[in-house]
Design a protein around this motif. Structure first.
Motif, PDB file in Angstrom:
ATOM      1  N   CYS A  26     -36.411  -1.199 -30.522  1.00  0.00           N
ATOM      2  CA  CYS A  26     -34.744  -1.618 -30.180  1.00  0.00           C
ATOM      3  C   CYS A  26     -34.109  -0.644 -31.858  1.00  0.00           C
ATOM      4  CB  CYS A  26     -34.705  -2.821 -30.892  1.00  0.00           C
ATOM      5  SG  CYS A  26     -32.927  -2.924 -30.766  1.00  0.00           S
ATOM      6  N   PRO A  27     -33.020   0.507 -30.932  1.00  0.00           N
ATOM      7  CA  PRO A  27     -32.241   1.095 -32.612  1.00  0.00           C
ATOM      8  C   PRO A  27     -31.783   0.075 -33.207  1.00  0.00           C
ATOM      9  CG  PRO A  27     -31.295   1.142 -30.570  1.00  0.00           C
ATOM     10  CD  PRO A  27     -32.552   0.497 -29.852  1.00  0.00           C
ATOM     11  N   LEU A  28     -31.308  -1.278 -33.061  1.00  0.00           N
ATOM     12  CA  LEU A  28     -30.258  -1.765 -33.896  1.00  0.00           C
ATOM     13  C   LEU A  28     -31.348  -3.001 -35.011  1.00  0.00           C
ATOM     14  CD1 LEU A  28     -27.046  -2.073 -31.409  1.00  0.00           C
ATOM     15  CD2 LEU A  28     -27.522  -0.398 -34.235  1.00  0.00           C
ATOM     16  N   MET A  66     -30.670  -6.829 -37.811  1.00  0.00           N
ATOM     17  CA  MET A  66     -30.342  -7.841 -36.380  1.00  0.00           C
ATOM     18  C   MET A  66     -31.046  -9.002 -37.255  1.00  0.00           C
ATOM     19  SD  MET A  66     -31.680  -6.733 -33.024  1.00  0.00           S
ATOM     20  CE  MET A  66     -30.336  -5.668 -31.354  1.00  0.00           C
ATOM     21  N   PRO A 100     -35.217  -9.060 -31.267  1.00  0.00           N
ATOM     22  CA  PRO A 100     -36.059  -9.341 -29.801  1.00  0.00           C
ATOM     23  C   PRO A 100     -36.799 -10.334 -29.217  1.00  0.00           C
ATOM     24  CG  PRO A 100     -34.619  -6.929 -30.400  1.00  0.00           C
ATOM     25  CD  PRO A 100     -35.226  -7.370 -31.455  1.00  0.00           C
ATOM     26  N   CYS A 153     -26.760  -6.529 -30.855  1.00  0.00           N
ATOM     27  CA  CYS A 153     -27.582  -5.938 -29.487  1.00  0.00           C
ATOM     28  C   CYS A 153     -26.064  -5.278 -28.528  1.00  0.00           C
ATOM     29  CB  CYS A 153     -27.716  -7.318 -28.674  1.00  0.00           C
ATOM     30  SG  CYS A 153     -28.317  -6.037 -27.118  1.00  0.00           S
ATOM     31  N   ALA A 154     -26.490  -3.691 -28.587  1.00  0.00           N
ATOM     32  CA  ALA A 154     -25.619  -2.746 -27.886  1.00  0.00           C
ATOM     33  C   ALA A 154     -25.805  -2.644 -26.060  1.00  0.00           C
ATOM     34  CB  ALA A 154     -25.560  -1.394 -28.452  1.00  0.00           C
ATOM     35  N   SER A 155     -26.648  -3.359 -25.927  1.00  0.00           N
ATOM     36  CA  SER A 155     -26.873  -3.197 -23.928  1.00  0.00           C
ATOM     37  C   SER A 155     -27.729  -2.429 -23.774  1.00  0.00           C
ATOM     38  CB  SER A 155     -26.114  -4.163 -23.521  1.00  0.00           C
ATOM     39  OG  SER A 155     -25.071  -5.043 -23.509  1.00  0.00           O
ATOM     40  N   CYS A 156     -28.330  -1.492 -24.623  1.00  0.00           N
ATOM     41  CA  CYS A 156     -29.208  -0.106 -24.492  1.00  0.00           C
ATOM     42  C   CYS A 156     -30.239  -0.261 -23.790  1.00  0.00           C
ATOM     43  CB  CYS A 156     -29.466   0.813 -25.466  1.00  0.00           C
ATOM     44  SG  CYS A 156     -31.052  -0.163 -26.423  1.00  0.00           S
ATOM     45  N   PHE A 157     -30.459  -1.538 -23.130  1.00  0.00           N
ATOM     46  CA  PHE A 157     -32.126  -1.211 -22.275  1.00  0.00           C
ATOM     47  C   PHE A 157     -32.935  -0.893 -22.934  1.00  0.00           C
ATOM     48  CE2 PHE A 157     -28.509  -2.116 -19.583  1.00  0.00           C
ATOM     49  CZ  PHE A 157     -29.068  -2.994 -18.998  1.00  0.00           C
ATOM     50  N   GLN A 158     -33.389  -0.684 -23.927  1.00  0.00           N
ATOM     51  CA  GLN A 158     -34.235   0.055 -24.616  1.00  0.00           C
ATOM     52  C   GLN A 158     -35.433  -1.057 -24.693  1.00  0.00           C
ATOM     53  OE1 GLN A 158     -35.881   2.788 -25.305  1.00  0.00           O
ATOM     54  NE2 GLN A 158     -35.121   3.388 -26.802  1.00  0.00           N
ATOM     55  N   CYS A 159     -34.854  -2.014 -25.030  1.00  0.00           N
ATOM     56  CA  CYS A 159     -36.596  -3.131 -24.707  1.00  0.00           C
ATOM     57  C   CYS A 159     -36.625  -3.726 -23.393  1.00  0.00           C
ATOM     58  CB  CYS A 159     -35.132  -4.462 -25.539  1.00  0.00           C
ATOM     59  SG  CYS A 159     -33.963  -4.860 -25.155  1.00  0.00           S
ATOM     60  N   GLN A 169     -32.505  -6.969 -22.342  1.00  0.00           N
ATOM     61  CA  GLN A 169     -31.168  -7.111 -22.437  1.00  0.00           C
ATOM     62  C   GLN A 169     -30.189  -8.024 -21.796  1.00  0.00           C
ATOM     63  OE1 GLN A 169     -28.799  -6.107 -20.166  1.00  0.00           O
ATOM     64  NE2 GLN A 169     -27.521  -6.273 -21.636  1.00  0.00           N
ATOM     65  N   MET A 188     -30.365 -11.802 -23.893  1.00  0.00           N
ATOM     66  CA  MET A 188     -29.442 -10.770 -24.640  1.00  0.00           C
ATOM     67  C   MET A 188     -28.104 -11.354 -23.878  1.00  0.00           C
ATOM     68  SD  MET A 188     -30.260 -10.003 -27.553  1.00  0.00           S
ATOM     69  CE  MET A 188     -32.068  -9.651 -28.215  1.00  0.00           C
TER      70      MET A 188
HETATM   71  S1  SF4 Z   1     -30.927  -3.952 -25.230  1.00  0.00           S
HETATM   72 FE1  SF4 Z   1     -32.534  -4.077 -26.228  1.00  0.00          FE
HETATM   73  S2  SF4 Z   1     -33.011  -2.840 -27.386  1.00  0.00           S
HETATM   74 FE2  SF4 Z   1     -31.032  -2.816 -26.709  1.00  0.00          FE
HETATM   75  S3  SF4 Z   1     -29.513  -3.157 -28.593  1.00  0.00           S
HETATM   76 FE3  SF4 Z   1     -30.567  -5.240 -27.433  1.00  0.00          FE
HETATM   77  S4  SF4 Z   1     -31.992  -5.727 -27.702  1.00  0.00           S
HETATM   78 FE4  SF4 Z   1     -32.509  -3.497 -29.544  1.00  0.00          FE
END
Ligand code: SF4
Ligand code: SF4
Length: 147
Positions: free
Chosen positions: A51-53, A57, A61, A85-91, A102, A105
């Motif tokens: 997670c980039p953020l 936090m 996550p 959470c930036a909803s980037c989908f990396q997780c 995501q 979240m």
């Molecule tokens: S979508 Fe997942 S990886 Fe991206 S910021 Fe939110 S918790 Fe972190």
């Protein structure tokens, strides 16, 4: 920005499970709204490590997933994490169990807003910023962070 040094994770308070902290039906509702099965998370931590953020936090996550499994609704809907959470989908793409974290979240934000927990309001915008920030940006912030 966070002043936390290095990659140290946020300090997590001990989990307290009792009739005041555990919300009956919360896990089922998160499962229904997100379309996921919280119990399939086995706490590998891949979501948090990618997670980039994570550094910003208050609850990582993977811990969000654990607290949701346990039904700790209040702790989650009042956390900063669900809004950061930036909803980037990396997780989501890193999860070996195929869980859309995501989406979880998103669901937690939805439940928070249903319960009247706003993270942001118009009165919190600096007037100078309001005059310069693009209006679509402001609308996007309102849509994500307030009821
Ligand atoms: S979508 Fe997942 S990886 Fe991206 S910021 Fe939110 S918790 Fe972190
Ligand atoms: S990556 Fe998936 S299985 Fe691993 S801790 Fe995160 S949600 Fe759970």
């Amino acid at each position: 920005m966070s002043d936390k040094p290095g990659l140290a994770p946020p300090k997590s308070p001990p989990v307290r499970l009792n009739r005041n902290t555990v919300s009956a039906g919360f896990k089922k509702r998160v499962n229904e709204l997100s379309g996921e099965n919280l119990d399939s998370c086995y706490q590998c931590g891949n979501c948090s490590s990618g997670c980039p953020l994570a550094q910003e936090m208050d609850i990582l996550p993977n811990r969000v997933m654990r607290l949701a499994q346990l039904g700790l609704k209040d702790e989650l809907i009042h956390s900063a994490t669900i809004w950061i959470c930036a909803s980037c989908f990396q997780c989501t793409v890193r999860c070996p169990r195929g869980i859309d974290i995501q989406g979880v979240m998103d669901t937690l934000r939805q439940i928070a807003m249903e319960e009247g927990v706003d993270h942001f309001g118009p009165d919190q915008i600096d007037p100078e910023q309001a005059a310069t920030v693009p209006q679509p940006g402001l609308v996007g912030v309102y849509r994500k962070l307030s009821t």
